[in-house]
Design a protein around this motif. Structure first.
Motif, PDB file in Angstrom:
ATOM      1  N   ASP A  52       0.895  -1.110   0.001  1.00 58.22           N
ATOM      2  CA  ASP A  52       0.099   0.093  -0.017  1.00 58.22           C
ATOM      3  C   ASP A  52       0.835   1.268  -0.050  1.00 58.22           C
ATOM      4  N   PHE A  53       1.976   1.230   0.598  1.00 58.85           N
ATOM      5  CA  PHE A  53       2.842   2.310   0.859  1.00 58.85           C
ATOM      6  C   PHE A  53       3.523   2.428  -0.222  1.00 58.85           C
ATOM      7  N   ILE A  54       2.821   2.998  -1.513  1.00 59.13           N
ATOM      8  CA  ILE A  54       3.861   3.127  -2.619  1.00 59.13           C
ATOM      9  C   ILE A  54       3.383   4.553  -3.099  1.00 59.13           C
ATOM     10  N   GLY A  55       3.922   5.018  -4.466  1.00 58.92           N
ATOM     11  CA  GLY A  55       3.743   6.257  -5.074  1.00 58.92           C
ATOM     12  C   GLY A  55       4.926   7.149  -4.896  1.00 58.92           C
ATOM     13  N   VAL A  56       4.683   8.402  -5.126  1.00 59.19           N
ATOM     14  CA  VAL A  56       5.982   9.345  -5.133  1.00 59.19           C
ATOM     15  C   VAL A  56       5.753  10.401  -4.105  1.00 59.19           C
ATOM     16  N   PRO A  57       6.449  10.616  -3.333  1.00 59.12           N
ATOM     17  CA  PRO A  57       6.375  12.184  -2.195  1.00 59.12           C
ATOM     18  C   PRO A  57       6.380  13.150  -3.181  1.00 59.12           C
ATOM     19  N   ALA A  58       6.209  14.366  -2.778  1.00 59.89           N
ATOM     20  CA  ALA A  58       6.258  15.802  -3.549  1.00 59.89           C
ATOM     21  C   ALA A  58       7.080  16.746  -2.555  1.00 59.89           C
ATOM     22  N   PHE A  59       7.651  17.695  -3.330  1.00 59.90           N
ATOM     23  CA  PHE A  59       8.544  18.626  -2.591  1.00 59.90           C
ATOM     24  C   PHE A  59       8.342  20.164  -2.890  1.00 59.90           C
ATOM     25  N   ASP A  60       8.247  21.062  -2.235  1.00 56.56           N
ATOM     26  CA  ASP A  60       8.009  22.387  -2.501  1.00 56.56           C
ATOM     27  C   ASP A  60       9.261  23.087  -2.096  1.00 56.56           C
ATOM     28  N   PRO A  61       9.987  23.693  -3.029  1.00 59.09           N
ATOM     29  CA  PRO A  61      11.182  24.480  -2.330  1.00 59.09           C
ATOM     30  C   PRO A  61      10.559  25.861  -1.621  1.00 59.09           C
ATOM     31  N   ALA A  62       9.746  26.234  -1.862  1.00 59.19           N
ATOM     32  CA  ALA A  62       9.219  27.519  -1.318  1.00 59.19           C
ATOM     33  C   ALA A  62       9.035  27.333   0.260  1.00 59.19           C
TER      34      ALA A  62
END
Length: 735
Positions: free
Chosen positions: A601-611
């Motif tokens: 279940d713990f799959i996918g892609v994290p996201a990142f905000d440089p701001a």
């Protein structure tokens, strides 16, 4: 166009606004460059028309977002066939004041200076005034004056495959150059401030008037000359705004917006935390049922020429193995390609009904006008962005090392997004398995878009990566983001699944499920040679042998850690972060965010905000201090020591069995998130985690089980929020 495909054009808005802004400032000559035939018409009303060279491609996609007209593609040919030529006239030869502007786009930096436009001749083949690209990619203004030549360069190179508005002005005292509406450089005029005497050459678009230099290769649009007038900085800014501000769209050409897979759109301006919190409404759902579940993230191209009309286009495939081009403004299907054959039907229920078609996200290359998509038979297709007609295809099961086919579409499937690196022309594709149906062979391949061949391959289950050594089963690359690319080195990162120890049709492996490169984050060269790898074990912790990475490494750096990091989800419930040293990947941290299960279940892609400097991680099964829903992590103060929880939002179905494939998207202060079987899209303030909005039952009611409903794809945030659903539709939300 395939016989059973569809084609329909829906113009999205009028081009009158931009033209009216230009004409209000009284240009001496104004060329829309949307003509067909042999004449480039002057829209100023002065009838200063030009002749279109026979090698110029007309009806190229227009370069201004607010216009429905086309542009011209110039071939880089130093002859009359490669330029638009306007006869000499005193109207275009001022004594000492002038302005000129154009919109440009090019595929590669020229090896020598190339002129966008120029007028006249100073007696030694230099134009009296003009714009040119130098060999370092900088835009220049040139002036031939009685007191000497002025060459004024912008300080920063223009980037290939990017649209720019460029302008130059001269007011007797000062020469100025503008890029995208802003003044970037100035130069004083010499003592002799008048232009040199004209030797009879006229205005040339695409080269210097004498045709004596390398010609411009790329697209030029909306050229205007103001003889005897120096436009003000405000007028220049207004021209740029008139060409950009009405649409709000930018190109989103790959999963997660960029090759690092951060999921961050830094150019979003339409959607804000304020108007999202006031409520988003459904702008459209595709009027027709697209025939199957949508797992892929759509990609979006601005101003694609559809039958001569620029349209903002979404490209997305469905699990019925059909690929669609959809009008981003109306939701209308522009064309569809259903010539890829039947989808795979299996007993594996990773997707509704065991139907596997186009699962991975497509990508496109504006310089070639091609969109790339992978089908259910492990073929990668290059299609015309305008028509959907296939230009070439490659089957990625061909192995360039053994010069043979390894695997079959019945065992190997492309779950992942395609990755196109424009800096080297390589297109990467990966395979994994249908529920580990043997004999499967995960891989990543590199396709040359120039030769249309598989030129390199890495199989995690091959004992010697660069030779025809033993190949075990397994090593699937499942991550929905596919491969990520290091922007500094062009190195490629993927995450792999386990290697089978025993499997029908494969050699018996007595070395274990991680041998040789299973359950690992792997760093490869652009040609897919092994650089380094790190397994799903940090400080001796290994939750179980089958520690698949059903994910894609997300690359980023933060203010507290300037070194590049990669953060990757693993189905064992851990979030792994790796850094980089001289020898390659190195372990930094592991955090158990989700419950440990073998389901994945713990799959996918994290996201990142440089701001904000925050990393956003979806979680279907809470554990400890971490929420089911969305968790935001900050880099630990004092160096590259890993992540600490910043905020959390518990949303969706509590500890859902099938809330997987989570990939948040960040844009302009808002993070967007889908909750799987909860059948909803959510939006949060990305700095604080405050809930701003959710879709309620617009998409559908929560699912009782994984099947015909649910929202599992990553949202695309580009002027609107676009997301696909298992209910066979693509949705658009906006304020």
């Amino acid at each position: 166009m395939p016989a059973n495909g569809k084609f329909h054009v829906h113009p999205f808005q009028s081009s009158a606004d931009y033209a009216q802004v230009i004409l209000a400032d009284s240009p001496t000559a104004y060329y829309r460059l949307d003509d067909t035939g042999t004449t480039a018409h002057d829209s100023s009303g002065r009838a200063l028309s030009g002749k279109i060279g026979s090698s110029i491609a007309e009806s190229a996609p227009g370069l201004i977002a607010t216009s429905t007209d086309a542009a011209m593609s110039f071939p880089g040919l130093a002859s009359a066939a490669g330029v638009v030529a306007v006869p000499a006239t005193t109207l275009l030869r001022p004594c000492c004041v002038v302005s000129f502007e154009a919109w440009v786009r090019f595929a590669s930096v020229p090896s020598n200076q190339t002129f966008v436009l120029g007028y006249g001749n100073d007696g030694s083949s230099s134009p009296l005034y003009g714009l040119f690209l130098s060999a370092d990619g900088k835009i220049n203004v040139t002036l031939s004056l009685d007191g000497g030549t002025v060459n004024l360069a912008a300080p920063t190179p223009l980037l290939p495959n990017t649209t720019y508005y460029v302008a130059g002005t001269y007011d007797v005292h000062t020469a100025r150059i503008f890029v995208n509406g802003s003044q970037v450089a100035t130069a004083p005029a010499p003592a002799g401030r008048d232009f040199k005497s004209n030797q009879g050459a006229g205005l040339t678009i695409g080269n210097a008037p004498a045709l004596n230099g390398p010609s411009f290769k790329g697209t030029i649009d909306e050229v205007a000359v103001y003889a005897g007038r120096a436009l003000t900085a405000t007028q220049i800014a207004n021209h740029y705004a008139a060409g950009t501000e009405s649409s709000g769209y930018v190109d989103w050409n790959t999963f997660g917006y960029n090759l690092q897979r951060t999921g961050d759109n830094p150019n979003e301006s339409t959607l804000t935390a304020s108007n999202v919190s006031s409520g988003l409404s459904e702008k459209w759902a595709t009027p027709t049922d697209l025939g199957a579940a949508i797992t892929a993230q759509p990609v979006l191209a601005t101003n694609v020429s559809m039958n001569g009309t620029p349209v903002n286009v979404l490209y997305v495939g469905a699990e019925n193995n059909v690929f669609y081009a959809i009008n981003a403004d109306s939701g209308a299907v522009l064309w569809s390609n259903s010539t890829f054959g039947a989808p795979q039907h299996t007993s594996c229920l990773d997707l509704p009904g065991g139907q596997f078609g186009i699962t991975g996200t497509a990508t496109f290359d504006r310089s070639s006008g091609l969109v790339y998509v992978a089908d259910a038979s492990d073929n990668v297709h290059a299609l015309s962005m305008s028509t959907g007609v296939e230009q070439w295809r490659v089957n990625i099961l061909f192995d360039p090392i053994t010069q043979s086919v390894i695997g079959t579409p019945a065992q190997d499937h492309i779950y992942s997004a395609l990755t196109f690196n424009p800096s080297n022309g390589l297109l990467y594709a990966e395979t994994a398995a249908f529920c580990d149906r043997a004999p499967w062979h995960g891989r990543i391949v590199a396709i040359s878009t120039a030769t249309h061949q598989v030129v390199a391959a890495f199989l995690p289950s091959r004992t010697a990566p660069s030779t025809s050594a033993t190949v075990y089963c397994g090593g699937g690359i499942w991550g929905m983001g596919g491969a990520s690319i290091d922007p500094l080195t062009n190195d490629v990162l993927v995450a792999t699944g386990n290697i089978a120890t025993t499997a029908s049709g494969c050699p018996t492996n007595t070395m274990g499920e991680t041998y040789p490169y299973g359950d690992a984050v792997v760093e490869l060269s652009p040609q897919l040679n092994l650089i380094s790898y790190e397994g799903a074990t940090i400080n001796g912790v290994n939750v179980k042998n089958d520690s698949d990475y059903g994910a894609t490494p997300m690359l980023y750096s933060t203010p507290n850690c300037s070194a590049e990091l990669s953060t990757t989800k693993n189905k064992d419930g851990y979030l792994y972060t790796y850094g980089e040293n001289s020898s390659g990947l190195t372990a930094v941290q592991q955090i158990q965010v989700a419950k440990t299960t073998d389901i994945g279940d713990f799959i996918g892609v994290p996201a990142f905000d440089p701001a904000t400097g925050l990393v956003y991680v979806g979680n279907p099964k809470s554990t400890g201090n971490y929420a089911y829903g969305l968790n935001a992590f900050a880099q630990t103060a004092g160096g590259c020591k890993g992540l600490t929880l910043q905020w959390k939002a518990s949303v969706g179905t509590t500890n859902a069995t099938d809330n997987d494939n989570q990939a948040p998207t960040v844009a302009n202060g808002v993070v967007y998130f889908t909750d799987g079987i909860g059948d909803q899209l959510w939006a949060f303030n990305d700095a604080t985690g405050v809930l701003l909005w959710h879709s309620g039952t617009i998409i559908g009611s929560p699912c009782t089980s994984y099947g015909s409903c649910g929202v599992f794809g990553a949202p695309l945030v580009d002027n609107r929020v676009f997301v696909g659903s298992f209910n066979h539709k693509l949705y658009a939300f906006g304020p």
